[in-house]
Design a protein around this motif. Structure first.
Motif, PDB file in Angstrom:
ATOM      1  N   GLU A 139       7.880  -8.315   2.667  1.00  0.00           N
ATOM      2  CA  GLU A 139       8.334  -7.969   1.325  1.00  0.00           C
ATOM      3  C   GLU A 139       8.047  -6.501   0.987  1.00  0.00           C
ATOM      4  O   GLU A 139       8.735  -5.912   0.146  1.00  0.00           O
ATOM      5  N   HIS A 140       7.054  -5.924   1.660  1.00  0.00           N
ATOM      6  CA  HIS A 140       6.707  -4.522   1.405  1.00  0.00           C
ATOM      7  C   HIS A 140       7.164  -3.605   2.547  1.00  0.00           C
ATOM      8  O   HIS A 140       6.654  -2.492   2.712  1.00  0.00           O
ATOM      9  N   ASP A 141       8.118  -4.116   3.341  1.00  0.00           N
ATOM     10  CA  ASP A 141       8.792  -3.315   4.371  1.00  0.00           C
ATOM     11  C   ASP A 141       7.831  -2.716   5.388  1.00  0.00           C
ATOM     12  O   ASP A 141       8.026  -1.589   5.870  1.00  0.00           O
ATOM     13  N   PHE A 142       6.782  -3.476   5.732  1.00  0.00           N
ATOM     14  CA  PHE A 142       5.868  -3.001   6.761  1.00  0.00           C
ATOM     15  C   PHE A 142       6.413  -3.424   8.120  1.00  0.00           C
ATOM     16  O   PHE A 142       6.946  -4.517   8.284  1.00  0.00           O
ATOM     17  N   PRO A 143       6.296  -2.569   9.157  1.00  0.00           N
ATOM     18  CA  PRO A 143       6.842  -2.895  10.480  1.00  0.00           C
ATOM     19  C   PRO A 143       6.270  -4.198  11.042  1.00  0.00           C
ATOM     20  O   PRO A 143       5.139  -4.584  10.725  1.00  0.00           O
ATOM     21  N   LEU A 203      -1.111   1.298   4.254  1.00  0.00           N
ATOM     22  CA  LEU A 203      -1.196  -0.144   4.060  1.00  0.00           C
ATOM     23  C   LEU A 203      -2.513  -0.507   3.373  1.00  0.00           C
ATOM     24  O   LEU A 203      -2.539  -1.350   2.465  1.00  0.00           O
ATOM     25  N   SER A 204      -3.599   0.115   3.798  1.00  0.00           N
ATOM     26  CA  SER A 204      -4.890  -0.142   3.157  1.00  0.00           C
ATOM     27  C   SER A 204      -4.830   0.196   1.675  1.00  0.00           C
ATOM     28  O   SER A 204      -5.301  -0.572   0.824  1.00  0.00           O
ATOM     29  N   SER A 205      -4.238   1.339   1.360  1.00  0.00           N
ATOM     30  CA  SER A 205      -4.127   1.753  -0.040  1.00  0.00           C
ATOM     31  C   SER A 205      -3.258   0.780  -0.832  1.00  0.00           C
ATOM     32  O   SER A 205      -3.558   0.459  -1.995  1.00  0.00           O
ATOM     33  N   LEU A 206      -2.179   0.299  -0.211  1.00  0.00           N
ATOM     34  CA  LEU A 206      -1.298  -0.647  -0.886  1.00  0.00           C
ATOM     35  C   LEU A 206      -2.032  -1.958  -1.164  1.00  0.00           C
ATOM     36  O   LEU A 206      -1.918  -2.527  -2.268  1.00  0.00           O
ATOM     37  N   ILE A 207      -2.809  -2.440  -0.194  1.00  0.00           N
ATOM     38  CA  ILE A 207      -3.552  -3.680  -0.382  1.00  0.00           C
ATOM     39  C   ILE A 207      -4.587  -3.511  -1.496  1.00  0.00           C
ATOM     40  O   ILE A 207      -4.764  -4.399  -2.336  1.00  0.00           O
ATOM     41  N   LEU A 208      -5.259  -2.365  -1.502  1.00  0.00           N
ATOM     42  CA  LEU A 208      -6.230  -2.106  -2.566  1.00  0.00           C
ATOM     43  C   LEU A 208      -5.554  -2.054  -3.938  1.00  0.00           C
ATOM     44  O   LEU A 208      -6.097  -2.539  -4.932  1.00  0.00           O
ATOM     45  N   GLU A 209      -4.359  -1.478  -3.967  1.00  0.00           N
ATOM     46  CA  GLU A 209      -3.620  -1.391  -5.227  1.00  0.00           C
ATOM     47  C   GLU A 209      -3.187  -2.768  -5.710  1.00  0.00           C
ATOM     48  O   GLU A 209      -3.243  -3.068  -6.915  1.00  0.00           O
TER      49      GLU A 209
END
Length: 317
Positions: A139-143, A203-209
């Motif tokens: 859903e967050h377009d991660f590879p 990705l780490s920053s997105l998860i923290l957000e």
């Protein structure tokens, strides 16, 4: 990236356990839940040493990320380890005794008394977490990246056996002291770079957000009314209650202990159990202090932010 800390829920349970009488019908249930949560926390603490051996520039490590999926449901992972070649989920279990695994079906624990106890199998649980994480990444377009998992038993002394000789113990179930070596094994098996280091950081920053702490109303959950809570300042030396405020200091009549800031734990308890806003009157009632001016001085001394003027003033704990 997200260190291991005691959850707010544990702090809430500790406060509730302090503030509920031994005679309350929910006291035993509260104590049991607190012990279970602390046991789980200690299990996760056992992972910090082997994880600390990893080169910190090569991995992003996040403890207890809690994410919302597209159906507005949340899932929480004990430890999430991000690398350029794979993502690893760790499900920590602080189980002791003898564990009998029937592959991904039943788990039976035999404790010191020899009594058998059925436990929820953590393998399907972590498999489901991996599935939900995959959907969340999509859903967050991660590879597309391999998502792996281990169930980590905290106590190295815990004996893990197959329930039936012809059904081996799953390779994904390991002891905590073998975690570092199993990660090294994964590194030799998965060497294709899927993302670069900046991708891991993003990705780490997105998860923290996107991480959201659970908001639990513990009074409602454990059927405790506000007026059933033990009021007063608890002595930090002998746990007697209430301490008496005199000339800005708290005094305990049971052990003669004196403290200037013993009320801070009580205000923290009230914030965790009831809410972070309090009036002078509510503070007087909870701390068992008659003087409006003494309470005002305490709250002003604590430099609590407030809204409103004079008699309508509300302090933010």
């Amino acid at each position: 990236m997200k260190p291991l800390v005691k959850s707010r829920y544990i702090y809430q349970l500790e406060a509730l356990d302090r503030r509920v009488s031994e005679l309350h019908p929910q006291k035993e249930r509260i104590g049991n839940k607190l012990r279970n949560e602390l046991t789980g926390f200690r299990g996760e603490q056992a992972l910090t040493f082997p994880l600390g051996l990893l080169p910190e520039t090569d991995y992003g490590i996040l403890h207890n990320p809690r994410l919302e999926d597209s159906n507005s449901n949340f899932f929480e992972i004990d430890v999430l380890l991000l690398s350029q070649c794979y993502i690893l989920l760790l499900e920590s279990k602080n189980w002791y005794g003898i564990l009998l695994f029937d592959e991904d079906k039943q788990v039976i624990r035999i404790g010191d008394s020899g009594v058998e106890e059925g436990l929820p199998n953590p393998i399907p649980q972590v498999k489901l977490q991996a599935h939900r994480l995959r959907k969340w990444l999509n859903e967050h377009d991660f590879p597309q990246i391999p998502i792996l998992y281990f169930v980590v038993i905290s106590f190295p002394s815990t004996i893990i056996k197959p329930m039936y000789p012809h059904r081996p113990i799953p390779e994904t179930v390991i002891h905590s002291n073998l975690l570092h070596f199993n990660i090294q094994r994964l590194n030799s098996q998965f060497q294709t770079l899927v993302v670069d280091k900046s991708g891991i950081n993003k990705l780490s920053s997105l998860i923290l957000e996107k991480h959201t702490d659970p908001d639990i109303d513990v009074l409602n959950k454990f059927h405790v009314e506000k007026d059933e809570l033990i009021r007063g300042v608890i002595c930090p030396n002998c746990n007697a209650v209430p301490m008496v405020l005199d000339n800005g200091n708290w005094h305990c009549s049971s052990c003669n202990f004196s403290s200037r800031d013993a009320h801070l734990l009580s205000l923290s308890d009230r914030k965790l159990l009831i809410g972070d806003r309090i009036t002078n009157r509510e503070a007087r009632e909870f701390l068992i202090v008659n003087s409006q001016h003494q309470i005002k001085r305490l709250l002003m001394r604590g430099q609590y932010r407030f809204i409103g003027d004079k008699n309508k003033r509300i302090y933010i704990l």
